[in-house]
Design an enzyme around this catalytic site. Structure first.
Site, PDB file in Angstrom:
ATOM      1  N   VAL A 106       0.834  -1.203   0.000  1.00 63.59           N
ATOM      2  CA  VAL A 106       0.000   0.000   0.000  1.00 63.59           C
ATOM      3  C   VAL A 106       0.866   1.250   0.000  1.00 63.59           C
ATOM      4  CG1 VAL A 106      -1.648   1.333   1.377  1.00 63.59           C
ATOM      5  CG2 VAL A 106      -1.974  -1.119   1.064  1.00 63.59           C
ATOM      6  N   ALA A 107       1.982   1.219   0.720  1.00 63.77           N
ATOM      7  CA  ALA A 107       2.855   2.393   0.806  1.00 63.77           C
ATOM      8  C   ALA A 107       3.459   2.763  -0.540  1.00 63.77           C
ATOM      9  CB  ALA A 107       3.973   2.133   1.809  1.00 63.77           C
ATOM     10  N   ASP A 134       5.609  30.092 -40.581  1.00 66.55           N
ATOM     11  CA  ASP A 134       5.259  30.855 -41.771  1.00 66.55           C
ATOM     12  C   ASP A 134       5.510  32.326 -41.492  1.00 66.55           C
ATOM     13  OD1 ASP A 134       4.365  31.470 -44.269  1.00 66.55           O
ATOM     14  OD2 ASP A 134       2.359  30.629 -44.022  1.00 66.55           O
ATOM     15  N   ASP A 183      -1.223  27.080 -42.848  1.00 67.81           N
ATOM     16  CA  ASP A 183      -2.600  27.565 -42.923  1.00 67.81           C
ATOM     17  C   ASP A 183      -3.326  27.092 -44.177  1.00 67.81           C
ATOM     18  OD1 ASP A 183      -1.297  29.019 -44.829  1.00 67.81           O
ATOM     19  OD2 ASP A 183      -1.751  30.991 -43.977  1.00 67.81           O
ATOM     20  N   ASP A 211      -0.828  22.203 -46.591  1.00 64.74           N
ATOM     21  CA  ASP A 211       0.049  22.123 -45.429  1.00 64.74           C
ATOM     22  C   ASP A 211      -0.272  20.932 -44.540  1.00 64.74           C
ATOM     23  OD1 ASP A 211       1.594  24.355 -46.001  1.00 64.74           O
ATOM     24  OD2 ASP A 211       0.169  25.731 -45.065  1.00 64.74           O
ATOM     25  N   ASN A 221       6.654   7.883  -0.226  1.00 64.03           N
ATOM     26  CA  ASN A 221       6.884   6.436  -0.222  1.00 64.03           C
ATOM     27  C   ASN A 221       8.094   6.063   0.621  1.00 64.03           C
ATOM     28  OD1 ASN A 221       5.821   5.679  -3.639  1.00 64.03           O
ATOM     29  ND2 ASN A 221       4.657   5.957  -1.767  1.00 64.03           N
TER      30      ASN A 221
END
Length: 851
Positions: A250-251, A297, A579, A583, A645
């Site tokens: 669990v730890a 661009d 654009d 492209d 931990n």
């Protein structure tokens, strides 16, 4: 009735009310209970469910109930985070423009795509997404990309009368179409229903997180097994051995890792949106932080995209036009006005852009450059739009020009190097003038015409090569598009951040070089290349381009794609802007495709990972800044959790090494309480940490999430210090109560010592949360209150601590009691001890780095 004039507004409103909005039916969503169930049954959760079941079998109901509570709390919390992330992504997607051009009431106007109805007449241009199922009324060189419906990559030619389907793209040409079906009645809706359950492949970030999850889980199970065997060897009953092994597992289980990372990405995407950067998928946030090379661009990104025709050169002289914006009133000076007016009219005829008077002001409709041509024609002639062309030969990146047929005349405009060779006689001064105008940073357009009167017929079907020949040059038009005022400073910031920047443009090399000099990009002439000069060998191409400040002009879409691949082959993470319709391949090939939200086509936006809602180069750098911050936040959470931990695992290690002679400082239930009380709120706060002051003051860091630096900081600095204070506090309270090694401590003394150790871990983790805010600076340099969520987490964690210590039933359940005065005093030292160790570590690293 479907006519070229379209519907009336009243009729469109009636049909919209009857048929509903032009939207795809909502996807079938997974029920909330199933999503929540999924959070309760993932890999980590299943491990804990098994542990709870075994605890029940071992007659430890309290432990079993506690583990179940952890699973439920973590599951609910993760579910809330996932929903927030999905809602944030949905809100961001709604920012994308979705307007279409229609003809209603006999006028051209823009409406939202959802307002389309059957019978609407839609004007389509190259780059547009088809918003509904339609039938073409007219078509000029129309090619449609139907790959999303058919899988065929080649565009399909379309003529008047052909159907076009919603969701496809017009990749070439112009046309008008009448809507035949909307919303659920479209072909796309039927396909969407079949594919709604498709699951996209995992992203690199997801794979990296899964690797960490599985490695951590494997370590947890392996170490737990080792402790189980060790406890049996020292004489413990299997029940107690199992208790210890459960505590170890669990730890070490990072239950909240995945949802916290998801929320961190969503927060990063939201912050990018507030700075006009729309991220189309959350994982792109992290990739942006790793970007090393930006290929941008010029027009609209580095410049203002406010085209203004300021000069017309003809054989009769040069006409200067001093007018800003699109107002038709302007001061005109110079000889040859009549000839210049002819050139302007020809340019306007061959364009799809125009200017319109709205609320007393003139505005651009369509492409700003084309609107500038219309404004120029109005300034020179005082007339509005002329007759509509009977045929258009659209612009494409190969021809670099476009033409239009009006009656018996052909009008052509385009790049000088493609138009001038098609003219019958071109004075030498013209070519010199092209260089002069381009060197001044003007975008130069050549305009020509040809009379077809008396020529053989078939103009409407003749190929462009037959029509665009033997033309008469009318003139050169110089358009001014000034750089954005702050782009030079943004480029300096990008260079400070270790980013290389290159301008990849279709403009004339002299024009591109002039703008590059103005913004501080290009330094020397050898850094300016033309697309035709790029070497064929990919390695040579990469070596040639791998320099900051490169300018590549007259680039075709294929060459743009090669640029992205060549830089990636040299190890760069490439952000590529675009654009246009063509492209798309380069945007998909780049690590980060960047599309223009204002001036870009639907095709480009669909292919991109990031959409600039303001078309500004600075938004790219801002998005990279946020991407780096988000990646750093993931590191912060990992550091924070793994430090916890270490503190949770240390009591078990000492117990095992002592052969069970040293009491266990923390029990399993205390570890579960720590996971709930110390991991959730501070982890969430660290995931929301804003970009630091120095995020863009250093080169991008290319490393794994769990790298050497993180491991050293956790397992050699923060974790050991926190664990040392924890065990010192525990030992001191036991010793002060008269305990000696080998004895079994009195129950009340052991509970007080354990409560003190628990307090030390909580306070150490609070300090650790502040220490994790930066990998180089102590928290007092950042300001204690600059992360609001973390500030609120402090009293919340202290309240949890108080409840766990002073509520008798809960404290007894956890196996602890309020610490003694000595224990409380020593536990309070955990916070300054962690901060001091963190400061010393950062100071030493800083000196070593400077040395």
């Amino acid at each position: 009735m479907r006519t070229a004039e379209g519907l009336s507004s009243e009729r469109a409103a009636q049909l919209l009310k009857q048929a509903g909005p032009n939207q795809l039916p909502p996807e079938k969503t997974v029920p909330q209970w199933r999503k929540l169930w999924g959070e309760m049954t993932h890999f980590f959760a299943l491990m804990l469910w098994c542990a709870a079941a075994l605890a029940f079998i071992a007659d430890m109901p309290q432990l079993a109930v506690a583990i179940i509570v952890v699973v439920i709390v973590n599951g609910v919390f993760a579910h809330i985070q996932q929903e927030r992330a999905q809602h944030a992504a949905a809100r961001l997607r709604s920012l994308l423009p979705a307007d279409v051009v229609v003809r209603r009431d006999g006028k051209v106007r823009k409406v939202h795509a959802s307002e389309l109805v059957v019978g609407d007449v839609v004007l389509l241009a190259s780059g547009d997404r088809v918003p509904a199922d339609m039938d073409l009324l007219s078509a000029s060189a129309c090619d449609v990309d139907e790959s999303m419906l058919t899988g065929e990559s080649e565009p399909v030619p379309k003529a008047a009368g052909d159907p076009v389907w919603g969701g496809t793209f017009l990749v070439n040409g112009y046309g008008e179409a009448a809507v035949s079906a909307t919303g659920a009645g479209t072909r796309l809706a039927g396909i969407a229903a079949l594919t709604s359950g498709a699951v996209p492949p995992p992203t690199p970030l997801s794979l990296e997180l899964r690797r960490i999850v599985r490695v951590t889980a494997g370590m947890a199970l392996g170490i737990a097994a080792v402790f189980f065997l060790a406890s049996l060897l020292v004489g413990f009953q299997w029940r107690d051995s199992f208790l210890f092994s459960i505590g170890v597992a669990v730890a070490l289980v990072p239950e909240g890792l995945l949802p916290t990372v998801t929320l961190s990405l969503a927060m990063g995407a939201q912050r990018m949106a507030s700075r006009n950067g729309l991220v189309r998928n959350l994982e792109a946030v992290e990739t942006l932080g790793s970007t090393t090379f930006i290929c941008t661009d010029k027009t609209g990104t580095l410049t203002q995209n406010r085209m203004n025709a300021v000069e017309v050169f003809t054989t009769e002289g040069t006409v200067q036009v001093s007018g800003q914006g699109y107002d038709p009133d302007a001061l005109i000076e110079g000889p040859g006005v009549d000839r210049a007016a002819q050139a302007a009219l020809a340019a306007r005829t061959a364009s799809q852009g125009r200017t319109e008077l709205h609320n007393g002001q003139w505005h651009a409709q369509g492409d700003p450059m084309e609107a500038a041509m219309d404004a120029l024609a109005r300034r020179l002639t005082g007339t509005g739009p002329g007759p509509s062309p009977s045929r258009r030969l659209p612009f494409d990146p190969v021809r670099r020009r476009e033409s239009a047929l009006v009656g018996p005349e052909l009008f052509c405009k385009g790049a000088p190097e493609t138009v001038l060779p098609l003219c019958e006689s071109v004075p030498g001064a013209v070519k010199e003038q092209v260089e002069i105008m381009a060197t001044r940073g003007l975008r130069v357009i050549a305009v020509a015409r040809r009379s077809l009167e008396g020529a053989p017929g078939g103009w409407d079907t003749s190929p462009a090569a037959e029509l665009e020949t033997g033309m008469e040059l009318l003139g050169l038009i110089g358009l001014q598009d000034p750089p954005r005022p702050d782009v030079a400073e943004v480029i300096r910031t990008a260079r400070q951040a270790g980013l290389k920047v290159a301008m990849i443009t279709g403009d004339h090399p002299a024009t591109a070089a002039a703008i590059a000099r103005q913004i501080g990009l290009a330094v020397t002439p050898e850094y300016v290349l033309e697309g035709a000069e790029l070497p064929e060998d990919e390695q040579i191409l990469g070596a040639l381009l791998d320099r900051d400040g490169m300018v590549v002009s007259r680039v075709s879409p294929e060459q743009k794609l090669r640029v992205a691949r060549a830089l990636q082959a040299r190890g760069h993470v490439v952000a590529m802007t675009g654009d246009g319709v063509n492209d798309g391949p380069a945007l998909r090939e780049a690590d980060i495709g960047v599309a223009m939200g204002l001036s870009g086509t639907d095709v480009a936006r669909e292919a991109a990972d990031l959409v600039l809602l303001d078309d500004h180069f600075g938004t790219i750098v801002a998005a990279i800044e946020q991407g780096r911050a988000t990646y750093a936040n993931i590191h912060r959470f990992l550091t924070y959790h793994l430090t916890d931990n270490v503190a949770e695992l240390t009591p078990f290690v000492i117990w095992a090494l002592s052969g069970g002679q040293f009491p266990l400082a923390l029990g399993v239930l205390q570890i579960l309480a720590l996971d709930i009380g110390t991991d959730l709120l501070p982890a969430l706060a660290l995931g929301a940490e804003p970009p630091g002051r120095h995020v863009l003051a250093r080169p991008p860091e290319r490393r794994h999430l769990m790298d050497r630096r993180l491991v050293i900081r956790v397992f050699c600095i923060l974790g050991p210090v926190e664990a040392a204070v924890e065990m010192t506090v525990f030992s001191a309270v036991l010793a002060d109560g008269g305990w000696t090694r080998g004895e079994v401590p009195e129950t009340g003394l052991l509970m007080a010592a354990s409560g003190a150790a628990f307090t030390a871990v909580v306070l150490g983790q609070l300090a650790n949360a502040f220490a994790c805010r930066s990998a180089t600076l102590p928290p007092w340099s950042l300001g204690w209150g600059t992360n609001t969520l973390l500030v609120w987490a402090v009293p919340a964690e202290l309240a949890v601590l108080a409840v766990c210590l002073f509520v008798p039933y809960l404290a007894s359940l956890l196996g602890q009691a309020p610490p003694t005065p000595l224990g409380l005093f020593l536990a309070l030292l955990a916070a300054p001890a962690v901060l001091l160790a963190d400061w010393i570590h950062k100071s030493v690293r800083g000196r070593l780095r400077l040395g």
